[in-house]
Design an enzyme around this catalytic site. Structure first.
Site, PDB file in Angstrom:
ATOM      1  N   ASN A 164       0.850  -1.188   0.000  1.00 57.18           N
ATOM      2  CA  ASN A 164       0.000   0.000   0.000  1.00 57.18           C
ATOM      3  C   ASN A 164       0.888   1.241   0.000  1.00 57.18           C
ATOM      4  O   ASN A 164       1.759   1.392   0.851  1.00 57.18           O
ATOM      5  CB  ASN A 164      -0.893  -0.049   1.253  1.00 57.18           C
ATOM      6  CG  ASN A 164      -1.915   1.064   1.303  1.00 57.18           C
ATOM      7  OD1 ASN A 164      -1.569   2.235   1.271  1.00 57.18           O
ATOM      8  ND2 ASN A 164      -3.180   0.696   1.433  1.00 57.18           N
ATOM      9  N   SER A 180      -6.874   8.085   3.235  1.00 55.60           N
ATOM     10  CA  SER A 180      -6.596   8.319   4.651  1.00 55.60           C
ATOM     11  C   SER A 180      -7.040   9.730   5.016  1.00 55.60           C
ATOM     12  O   SER A 180      -6.733  10.684   4.299  1.00 55.60           O
ATOM     13  CB  SER A 180      -5.107   8.163   4.943  1.00 55.60           C
ATOM     14  OG  SER A 180      -4.815   8.657   6.238  1.00 55.60           O
TER      15      SER A 180
END
EC number: 1.3.5.2
Length: 336
Positions: A139, A175
């Site tokens: 990621n 995020s």
């Protein structure tokens, strides 16, 4: 059987300290015969997704092993896939501590870690030492001090470096803890990013003579019309998969609980229904054109089955793993 006792001891500690203590022990056993201490046998439940064969449909979500330090020990617990990161081009400390909070009564976590990691070069060196026989996802994100308008460059740098070692690459644009990051989920910014990523993927395919699929991780706080636009962009740019979802800013289910007003992303059980609904809407919009990896509040076999019933091909756990431990892996893989 032992995990409730381990959890009781760990939950006496600050959450980040508990994580550090756990990883100190896992680092000691990873890649050694002591790995047998954490190994558990799970049945084979092979699933094909994004052109890859997964030993079973359960993965570890990104965020737990940010630097790829404990891949083998975590793999020994029975995960079909492990997603490491989020990693950025350069090391960065993340946000100030304290930055992670337990909502014990809700079985949830709030974090504002801010992509703390040792940088992509360090992660690659750790991956080279690993022997995990499942699918390894990596990621990637952007550094905090990289302006959002130049964020694409950070993703391309990371892609270049992790491509030879990744089973798949996850693009984290969701995020809530990196200023401006979520703006990359919208309109021209998303199209520009996905275009650059797809071109880089095809360039690296030629260079390395192998195709590494790319999945984009999205937020649970998208409005229905925004979700439709995201789905359209993913399909138009031939992205290989979508990970739904990251943490939420919504606090409606945890009002009045200790730490509920802390800044950051909420995960765990309070996210369960919201992420499942996003998966359901996304699945209806995509209509099978690309697979969904479902994540968000999975803490039981039923919760995992609900994600799959909503349209997910694979599922991942994180907060549920913190609260329930390794037995949750075996339970889900056995009965899913």
């Amino acid at each position: 059987m032992y995990y409730p006792f381990v959890r009781k001891a760990l939950f006496q500690l600050d959450p980040e300290r508990a994580h550090e203590v756990t990883f100190q022990q896992l680092r000691r056993v990873t890649g050694t015969p002591l790995e047998m201490l954490v190994r558990q046998k799970v049945p084979a439940r092979p699933v094909t997704c994004m052109g890859l064969t997964f030993k079973n449909p359960l993965g570890l979500a990104a965020g737990l092993d940010k630097n790829g330090e404990c891949i083998d020990a975590l793999g020994a617990m029975g995960f079909g896939s492990i997603e490491i990161g989020t990693v950025t081009p350069r090391p960065q400390p993340g946000n100030d501590k304290p930055r992670i909070f337990r909502l014990v009564d809700a079985e949830g976590l709030i974090n504002r870690m801010g992509f703390n990691n040792h940088g992509v070069d360090n992660l690659v060196e750790n991956v080279k030492k690993a022997h995990f026989d499942g699918v390894l996802g990596i990621n990637i994100g952007k550094n905090k001090d990289t302006p959002v308008e130049h964020g694409k460059d950070d993703y391309l740098i990371c892609m270049e470096k992790v491509y030879p070692y990744a089973g798949y690459i996850a693009i984290n644009i969701s995020s809530p803890n990196t200023p401006g990051l979520r703006t990359l989920q919208y309109g021209e910014a998303l199209d520009d990013l996905l275009s650059g990523i797809k071109n880089k993927q095809l360039e690296l395919q030629q260079k390395h003579q192998k195709y590494v699929p790319v999945a984009v991780k999205i937020a649970p706080d998208l409005l229905p019309e925004e979700l439709i636009q995201v789905a359209d962009s993913l399909v138009r740019h031939n992205i290989d998969g979508v990970i739904a979802t990251n943490t939420t800013l919504d606090r409606s289910l945890v009002q009045g609980m200790k730490h509920c007003d802390e800044t950051g992303g909420l995960s765990g059980r309070p996210l369960q229904l919201k992420s499942t609904e996003i998966i359901r809407m996304l699945s209806a919009e995509l209509n099978g054109r690309l697979p969904i990896i479902g994540v968000g509040g999975i803490d039981s076999v039923i919760a995992a089955r609900e994600k799959i019933a909503a349209g997910a091909s694979l599922v991942q756990i994180y907060s549920g793993f913190i609260f329930k431990g390794p037995p949750l892996i075996k339970e889900i893989v056995t009965h899913i």
